[in-house]
Every structure is written in C-alpha cells, then in structure tokens.
Design a protein around this motif. Structure first.
Motif, short mmCIF file in Angstrom:
data_model
loop_
_atom_site.label_atom_id
_atom_site.label_comp_id
_atom_site.label_asym_id
_atom_site.label_seq_id
_atom_site.Cartn_x
_atom_site.Cartn_y
_atom_site.Cartn_z
N GLN A 1 0.85 -1.21 0.00
CA GLN A 1 0.00 0.00 0.00
C GLN A 1 0.88 1.26 0.00
O GLN A 1 0.61 2.23 -0.70
N LEU A 2 1.94 1.20 0.79
CA LEU A 2 2.81 2.37 0.89
C LEU A 2 3.61 2.60 -0.38
O LEU A 2 3.93 3.74 -0.71
N HIS A 3 3.93 1.50 -1.10
CA HIS A 3 4.56 1.69 -2.42
C HIS A 3 3.67 2.54 -3.31
O HIS A 3 4.13 3.46 -3.98
N ASP A 4 2.37 2.23 -3.30
CA ASP A 4 1.43 2.99 -4.13
C ASP A 4 1.37 4.46 -3.69
O ASP A 4 1.36 5.36 -4.52
N PRO B 1 2.08 2.10 -14.61
CA PRO B 1 2.22 1.53 -13.27
C PRO B 1 2.56 0.04 -13.31
O PRO B 1 2.08 -0.68 -14.18
N ARG B 2 3.38 -0.37 -12.35
CA ARG B 2 3.77 -1.76 -12.30
C ARG B 2 2.95 -2.49 -11.24
O ARG B 2 2.50 -1.89 -10.26
N ASN B 3 2.77 -3.78 -11.43
CA ASN B 3 2.11 -4.59 -10.41
C ASN B 3 2.85 -5.92 -10.33
O ASN B 3 3.93 -6.08 -10.91
N SER B 4 2.28 -6.88 -9.64
CA SER B 4 3.02 -8.14 -9.47
C SER B 4 3.23 -8.85 -10.80
O SER B 4 4.18 -9.61 -10.96
#
Lengths: 271, 268
Positions: free
Chosen positions: B177-180, B233-236
């Motif tokens: 969450q904090l990465h976002d 944006p990057r995700n898993s």
C-alpha cells in the motif's frame, strides 16, 4: 477537563489508610501522656487556633507569627527555590547531554555538591548569605538543581537520535531543535523529576529554617521544640504535610496535561 | 541522457569508520555516481554494505572522509530541507499531533500558520490520513506513521527524497500500500515534475517494482548499475516480464543467493 475532574475524586484506599493512621494515633494517646503525644483532635484544634494568630509564640520572640503566615513564607521559599533550581538544573542537564566536554567538566562538580549533607552545607550558607530568605532558598535550590540536572541529562541522552536527525533534514536549526525536539521530548521525565524534587523541598526548607531563620514553619518547629510543645509541633507538621500533598496533586495534574502525548505517562495514570 | 548537470553528483566519495577495537572500516569505498533529476533510484545490497552510509552522506548527516557530493550543483555541507529523508525507524515526533508533524519543516522555514496548515492538509489527504490530523502519533499504527513521515517530507517540498529502508519493518500488505502512496506522490510532482528519489532497500522485489534504476552496493562499492525500463504503473505481473525476471536473477546473484547471473532456473 475530564482528567481534572477524575483526579479530584478521592481515592478510597488512600482515605482508608489515613483513617487507620488516625485510629492508631488515637489509640496510642491512651497509653502515652498528652505531653508526649497529644491526640489528633487536640492537634487539629491547635492548628485551627494558631492558624491566623498565635500569641503564645511571641514569648519565644516570634511576635507576629501565625501558622498560616509561616506556611506562606515557607511555601514562597520552596517555590522560588524550585524555580531557580529547576531552571539551572534543566539547562545544565540538557546542555551536558549534548556536549561531552561540558559534561566532563560539570558532572563531578554537581555530583559532589549533591552528596554533601544539608547539615554540613547549611552553616556555610548562613555565614555567606545571612539568616534571611536567601540562605534557605539557595540551599534548597542547590539540591533541586542537582536532582533535575540528572533527570534532564538522562532524558536527553536517552532520546533516539533519529528525532534530531529528522528535524535537521527538515531544516531545523539548533534553537528550533531545542524548542520543538529536546524540551518537549524530555518534559515527561523532567516533570517527574520536578515532582520528586518538590516533595523533598518541603523537608529541606523546614530543615534550613530550623538551622537558622527568622520565619517559616521550620522556625516555629524549632522554637516549639525548645519549649517541648509537642502539640504545637504536630500542628505545624500536619499543616506542612497537607500543603505538600496539595502541591504534589497540582504537579501531578500539570504532568498529565503537559505530557499527554507520552505513552508512559498515560499508562502511569490510567486505572 | 541529457546534457544538463545531474541532480545528485557523487564523486569519488569514501567513508572510513574507526571501530571500537581500533580497526579502520571502509564503509563506502571511492564511489562515484550521477543521478539525473526525476529519477527513482534504488540502492540495493546486503545489510552492512554501506548503502545507508552513502545515503546519510547525501543527506548531510555524515561528512565524507574523502570526495564530494553535489546536489543541484551545490556542494553538500550538512542537512538541508531540499534533501528530505524518511528513516527506517519511526521519526514522527510523538509529542506533536499528526498535522503539526507534517507542518514542522514548513514552520522551520517561517511559512505562516494558515498556509502551512493548508499544505499539510493537502498532503495528509494524499496519503489517506485526512481523518487523523489531530491524533497523537501513539494512536497510529506503524504503517500510518510511515504515511505521516512521507507526507512530512513531501509537504516540505524537498527536491531530492532520501528513503532509508522506510518500509523494512512493515508487513507485506502495508508495504505494498505504501509503495502505491509513494509512487502516487512521486508521480504527482506538484510543480516542477517528478522529484529525484534515492531509496535504500535490501528487498529485490521492492526495488524492481519501484525503481527506474537499481544500483547494487557491495562492500562499500557500486558493483552494478541496472536500468529498469518496465512500464508504469507496475504490479506483481510486471515482475513476470522476461526482462524483469532476468534482472531479478542478476540481483539475486549479486546478493549471493544464486550462483551466476542470468542463468535460467530449471524446473525441478
């Protein structure tokens, strides 16, 4: 506000303790003669009698003395001594916590001064500053400053360096760090130290007055002791004790308000 | 890439400590690196490799034994508000309410109360803490405290953000969450585009998700300098891109967890 109201509520166990002590006192008067141990009731009456005027004290060279007047004199000295001693002690403690050189210079001096018994120190103060207020105030202030020096120094040394580092990276200068980091972060421990110092102050001031003063509760105790007036001494002591307890309650309230951010002070008072 | 002066210029910087036993330790060893404005750089390495020491020197909390660091052309001498830092430990002042913490840097610069309050409110809203501005820090969770710390450095308007394993002690969900939150604020770039970020971590996935560029630090030296061009944006799923997988193997090899770089792992 809610905190103040809650504090004012009486502690039932504390009341029980006081009742028990009064009962034991009353029981002991049955065995001991009134000249050695007057009963609580007679001491209370004497306290009321001497509160605003105590003519019998004029026989001992205290013409205008009364218990209330003497108590105010003693309380004034205690508060001035506490203010002066705390100011000096806190400033020196915070400073030495951040400067190893100053600490090496000041530590031995204050630590030695703090271990000198008051009975040894008092005559010197009487010679240097006379039998007026200055002697007893400075004497008490010395012990207060040593105590708060230790408390402030320990609090500031124990502060995690990350807070000061963070303040510096946010643009704080030394003055800002002192006002917004060092002082508020050490306040809970310093206030704890002030409370302990205040509790000790009453006794120290009374002793200082006993050893040489013209006014104050200590002076009254001294002259009454000369006349073996146990009732009068006990009346003075009860008044001193009650005033000390009331001031401690005030200090506790101030601690709660000023240190309400702190987890430890919350736990310390929550019940 | 551009011929403009780099935002952060580290030239031949070393840091030598003397340990308690008298032995000299070279925590940072002749490091030189240039970081252009707006780049998100992760410093990755095992613990004790010197990455935090390097960051503290850029922050100005530690003076280099040798060499020079320039930020926006100015030689670094001590901390300054244009280089904001988020620490691994909780650095939010427990004796100030949340909003007073966020306002602190602005207060140091003499910004008037109504103005700094408005700025603090805006950043608190951006990190999702608008509702707790009057709370005491002891009433917040570890993740919320990190949000306050992030809001504080962003509100202070730092051009360069230095983050020292800020999420190291947090659980996986809070960390993501904090990465976002961090990337949103970085991308929002209030006035003058994106800010330059130096982010210290030992978490390979965290570095791959966040960084434009990863500097691998080992024994006080930068041993690898990798560009991470994966789109944002990057995700898993981003971590499954072939280039990312190759990068991950290379990073794990640097950390000593795999034998050689870029060798595909065979299914067992």
């Amino acid at each position: 506000m809610a905190g103040a109201m809650r504090w004012a509520r009486f502690d039932p166990l504390g009341m029980l303790g006081i009742m028990a002590m009064l009962l034991i006192w009353a029981a002991m008067t049955r065995v001991l003669p009134p000249s050695s141990l007057p009963g609580p009731l007679s001491v209370g009456l004497r306290l009321g009698q001497d509160f605003f005027a105590a003519p019998e004290l004029s026989f001992y060279g205290l013409p205008d003395a009364s218990l209330s007047g003497s108590m105010i004199y003693t309380a004034e000295n205690v508060l001035v001594a506490l203010g002066v001693g705390a100011g000096v002690g806190i400033a020196a403690g915070l400073l030495t916590a951040r400067s190893a050189t100053l600490r090496a210079l000041i530590d031995p001096v204050l630590m030695t001064a703090g271990t000198i018994p008051i009975l040894v120190l008092a005559p010197f103060f009487l010679i240097w500053f006379g039998v007026g207020r200055a002697s007893s105030v400075l004497l008490v202030a010395l012990y207060v400053s040593v105590m708060l020096y230790v408390f402030a120094q320990r609090a500031a040394s124990g502060l995690d360096p990350v807070f000061e580092q963070s303040a510096r990276t946010l643009g704080a200068d030394r003055q800002r760090i002192l006002i917004d980091v060092l002082l508020p972060s050490t306040i809970p421990q310093i206030l704890g130290g002030i409370r302990i110092a205040l509790a000790g102050c009453w006794g120290l001031e009374a002793i200082a007055e006993l050893l040489g003063a013209q006014y104050g509760v200590g002076k009254i105790i001294e002259v009454l002791a000369g006349a073996t007036d146990v009732q009068g001494i006990l009346a003075a002591l009860v008044l001193l004790g009650v005033v000390a307890v009331l001031f401690d309650a005030g200090a506790a309230l101030a601690t709660r308000r000023l240190a309400r951010w702190s987890v430890t002070t919350q736990i310390g008072h929550e019940r | 890439m551009s011929d403009a002066a780099p935002m952060v210029l580290v030239s031949r910087v070393s840091q030598t400590f003397r340990r308690a036993d008298g032995q000299k330790v070279r925590a940072v060893d002749d490091v030189s690196v240039q970081i252009p404005e707006g780049q998100f750089v992760c410093l990755l390495g095992p613990s004790g490799c010197g990455k935090t020491t390097l960051l503290q020197m850029v922050a100005g909390l530690l003076a280099p034994t040798q060499g020079e660091i320039r930020v926006a052309g100015q030689c670094v001498r001590g901390p300054a508000p244009e280089r904001g830092m988020v620490f691994q430990k909780d650095s939010v002042f427990p004796w100030m309410r949340v909003i007073d913490n966020v306002e602190f840097g602005l207060k140091c610069r003499g910004v008037a109360k109504p103005e700094r309050q408005a700025i603090a409110r805006r950043y608190l809203a951006m990190v999702g803490l608008a509702a707790v501005e009057r709370a005491w820090p002891r009433e917040l969770s570890g993740g919320m405290l990190k949000r306050v710390a992030i809001a504080t450095v962003f509100a202070n308007g730092a051009a360069v953000l230095l983050l020292d394993e800020p999420f190291g002690a947090l659980d996986y969900v809070t960390k993501r969450q904090l990465h976002d939150v961090l990337l949103t604020l970085w991308g929002a770039g209030a006035s003058g585009g994106r800010r330059t970020v130096l982010f210290v971590t030992h978490d390979v996935d965290e570095a791959l998700l966040l960084a434009d560029r990863i500097l691998v630090v080992h024994s006080g030296r930068i041993v690898d300098d990798m560009a991470i061009p994966a789109p944002r944006p990057r995700n898993s799923d981003s971590l499954l891109l072939p280039a990312m997988v190759a990068n991950k193997h290379r990073l794990l090899a640097h950390l000593g967890l795999e034998v050689a770089p870029a060798v595909p792992v065979l299914a067992q």
